[in-house]
Motif scaffolding. Structure first.
Motif, short mmCIF file in Angstrom:
data_model
loop_
_atom_site.label_atom_id
_atom_site.label_comp_id
_atom_site.label_asym_id
_atom_site.label_seq_id
_atom_site.Cartn_x
_atom_site.Cartn_y
_atom_site.Cartn_z
N ASP A 114 0.81 -1.22 0.00
CA ASP A 114 0.00 0.00 0.00
C ASP A 114 0.85 1.27 0.00
O ASP A 114 0.29 2.38 0.02
CB ASP A 114 -0.99 0.01 1.18
CG ASP A 114 -0.32 0.09 2.53
OD1 ASP A 114 0.94 -0.04 2.61
OD2 ASP A 114 -1.03 0.30 3.54
N GLU A 115 2.17 1.14 -0.03
CA GLU A 115 3.06 2.30 -0.14
C GLU A 115 3.50 2.54 -1.59
O GLU A 115 4.31 3.44 -1.85
CB GLU A 115 4.30 2.09 0.74
CG GLU A 115 3.98 1.96 2.21
CD GLU A 115 5.21 1.55 3.03
OE1 GLU A 115 6.32 2.02 2.71
OE2 GLU A 115 5.05 0.76 3.98
N PHE A 116 2.98 1.77 -2.51
CA PHE A 116 3.37 1.88 -3.92
C PHE A 116 2.14 2.13 -4.79
O PHE A 116 1.02 1.78 -4.40
CB PHE A 116 4.08 0.60 -4.38
CG PHE A 116 5.41 0.37 -3.75
CD1 PHE A 116 6.49 1.19 -4.06
CD2 PHE A 116 5.60 -0.67 -2.85
CE1 PHE A 116 7.73 0.96 -3.47
CE2 PHE A 116 6.84 -0.90 -2.27
CZ PHE A 116 7.90 -0.08 -2.58
N PRO A 117 2.34 2.73 -5.97
CA PRO A 117 3.62 3.18 -6.51
C PRO A 117 4.04 4.53 -5.92
O PRO A 117 3.21 5.30 -5.45
CB PRO A 117 3.34 3.32 -8.01
CG PRO A 117 1.89 3.68 -8.06
CD PRO A 117 1.24 2.92 -6.94
N LYS A 118 5.32 4.79 -5.96
CA LYS A 118 5.83 6.10 -5.55
C LYS A 118 5.31 7.11 -6.56
O LYS A 118 5.30 6.86 -7.76
CB LYS A 118 7.36 6.06 -5.56
CG LYS A 118 8.03 7.06 -4.63
CD LYS A 118 9.51 6.74 -4.53
CE LYS A 118 10.25 7.77 -3.72
NZ LYS A 118 9.90 7.69 -2.29
N HIS A 119 4.85 8.27 -6.09
CA HIS A 119 4.20 9.22 -6.98
C HIS A 119 4.52 10.65 -6.55
O HIS A 119 4.86 10.91 -5.39
CB HIS A 119 2.69 8.99 -6.98
CG HIS A 119 2.08 9.01 -5.60
ND1 HIS A 119 2.22 7.96 -4.72
CD2 HIS A 119 1.35 9.95 -4.95
CE1 HIS A 119 1.59 8.24 -3.58
NE2 HIS A 119 1.06 9.45 -3.71
N GLU A 120 4.42 11.57 -7.49
CA GLU A 120 4.78 12.97 -7.24
C GLU A 120 3.63 13.72 -6.58
O GLU A 120 2.49 13.66 -7.04
CB GLU A 120 5.17 13.64 -8.55
CG GLU A 120 5.77 15.03 -8.36
CD GLU A 120 6.36 15.60 -9.64
OE1 GLU A 120 7.59 15.53 -9.80
OE2 GLU A 120 5.57 16.09 -10.47
N VAL A 121 3.96 14.45 -5.54
CA VAL A 121 2.97 15.20 -4.77
C VAL A 121 3.50 16.61 -4.49
O VAL A 121 4.68 16.78 -4.17
CB VAL A 121 2.64 14.50 -3.44
CG1 VAL A 121 1.73 15.37 -2.58
CG2 VAL A 121 2.00 13.14 -3.69
N THR A 122 2.63 17.59 -4.58
CA THR A 122 2.97 18.96 -4.21
C THR A 122 2.08 19.38 -3.04
O THR A 122 0.86 19.17 -3.07
CB THR A 122 2.74 19.93 -5.38
OG1 THR A 122 3.61 19.58 -6.46
CG2 THR A 122 3.02 21.37 -4.96
N VAL A 123 2.69 19.95 -2.00
CA VAL A 123 1.92 20.46 -0.86
C VAL A 123 2.25 21.93 -0.64
O VAL A 123 3.37 22.37 -0.88
CB VAL A 123 2.20 19.67 0.44
CG1 VAL A 123 1.72 18.24 0.31
CG2 VAL A 123 3.68 19.70 0.80
N SER A 124 1.26 22.68 -0.20
CA SER A 124 1.47 24.09 0.15
C SER A 124 2.07 24.17 1.54
O SER A 124 2.02 23.21 2.32
CB SER A 124 0.13 24.84 0.10
OG SER A 124 -0.45 24.75 -1.18
N GLY A 125 2.60 25.33 1.91
CA GLY A 125 3.21 25.50 3.21
C GLY A 125 2.20 25.43 4.34
O GLY A 125 1.02 25.75 4.17
N PHE A 126 2.66 25.03 5.52
CA PHE A 126 1.79 24.90 6.69
C PHE A 126 2.63 24.92 7.95
O PHE A 126 3.83 24.67 7.93
CB PHE A 126 0.98 23.59 6.62
CG PHE A 126 1.82 22.35 6.49
CD1 PHE A 126 2.18 21.59 7.60
CD2 PHE A 126 2.25 21.93 5.24
CE1 PHE A 126 2.97 20.46 7.48
CE2 PHE A 126 3.04 20.78 5.10
CZ PHE A 126 3.39 20.05 6.23
#
Length: 362
Positions: A77-89
């Motif tokens: 359940d940790e795959f596939p590795k994928h690109e993520v963008t997060v805003s600051g917090f």
């Protein structure tokens, strides 16, 4: 683990019923189990203009990273590795402590789910029709506590080291004869997802998304396994509170602690965040679905998780994500202190190794 599993452990009849739950069930946000969790029904007295002290939170500048498993210990359940963008917090520098939760409970009169008698009418909605009601001795205020067996056990049977302990709750972590009098700077435990949502509303904060949590845990390191890098947790200096020795019967306590440790005991990661590995599991806002990562296409921006819940081990139970591992994690068992490691639990369940930290938008 969920309260359904608790009853499976305690009564063999319920165990058979749980095992017969349909495999393809997927729990949606509209289900009654989720309605119980909706924070919109939290009384207004839990809303607060409470001032957030600058030294309690760390600003995490947003960015883009590769989310998911980095090594051979990573689970499916940790795959596939994928690109993520997060805003600051902003994120709490450490897990919410007993002292902080006590302030909330005293200010609002809030009573956690572990301090209440379980509602059989709600529980049986998650069980097959005709499941018999447990004895009153089971349907009493209680929570799950860890106990070490005196011999090696099958690691696929977590009933071998968990006990349904009457009177166990955040004020009495090991049962009615225990207390937090000398543990006010330890992370609060035995708090359910519903409980922590109430705390967040009172504190003027929220739970981190799973993506925010992993981005923060990585501390700016790229494709590393742990918050400190890639060095194995058992090599070099002590890096986190985990289980050293043969789990679950022998803890060598090389880190100085048999169970949880005071917050800020071990070195922070590069973002100044403590205990992003080990100590206690931490609730996230996301619903858990075993195959969620497989559904993501392209770069995901500020993802909030799936709308439906699915755990093949308990397909009929609505669950939320927990992250970070705990004092019970070791390489032979779960290695939950890896930054990509995922765990899950039902929204009404509190345990001795589960707590939380909060985030806040700018």
């Amino acid at each position: 683990m969920s309260k359904i599993q608790i009853f499976c452990i305690i009564t063999s009849m319920l165990f058979v019923a749980c095992k017969s739950t349909p495999k393809e069930t997927s729990i949606t946000i509209e289900n009654k189990a989720e309605k119980k969790a909706c924070c919109e029904n939290i009384p207004n007295r839990f809303t607060s203009e409470k001032e957030v002290k600058a030294d309690e939170m760390v600003w995490i500048e947003g960015g883009t990273f590769m989310m998911g498993g980095d090594d051979k210990q990573a689970r499916d359940d940790e795959f596939p590795k994928h690109e993520v963008t997060v805003s600051g917090f902003y994120m709490d520098a450490h897990e919410v402590t007993n002292a902080q939760f006590m302030e909330f409970a005293e200010a609002t009169g809030y009573v956690t789910e572990a301090e209440k008698k379980p509602d059989w009418e709600e529980i049986k909605k998650q069980l097959p029709p005709g499941t018999p009601e447990p004895d009153d001795s089971v349907l009493a205020p209680a929570s799950l506590t860890f106990f070490a067996p005196n011999h090696s056990v099958n690691l696929n049977n977590n009933a071998a080291w968990w006990a349904w302990t009457l009177g166990a709750n955040w004020r009495h972590p090991q049962g009615p004869d225990s207390s937090i009098d000398n543990k006010l700077n330890f992370p609060v435990v035995h708090v359910s997802w519903n409980d922590v949502m109430a705390y967040c509303k009172w504190a003027g904060k929220r739970l981190p998304t799973e993506a925010e949590w992993e981005f923060a845990a990585r501390g700016g390191l790229i494709d590393n396994i742990y918050p400190w890098g890639n060095e194995d947790i058992d090599l070099g200096k002590i890096k986190a509170n985990s289980w050293q020795g043969q789990f679950p019967n022998i803890n060598e306590e090389k880190d100085g602690f048999y169970k949880s440790a005071p917050v800020k005991t071990f070195a922070p990661n590069e973002y100044g965040l403590y205990d992003m590995a080990g100590n206690v599991w931490e609730w996230c806002s996301d619903t858990y679905h075993y195959d969620y990562y497989k559904t993501i296409k392209g770069t995901s921006v500020n993802p909030k998780g799936p709308e439906t819940s699915y755990d093949p081990n308990e397909p009929g139970v609505f669950k939320k994500v927990t992250r970070g591992g705990s004092f019970l994690c070791n390489t032979a068992y779960c290695s939950g202190y890896r930054v990509a490691a995922r765990m899950k639990s039902s929204i009404d369940t509190g345990m001795e190794h589960t707590g939380f930290r909060c985030v806040k938008d700018k």
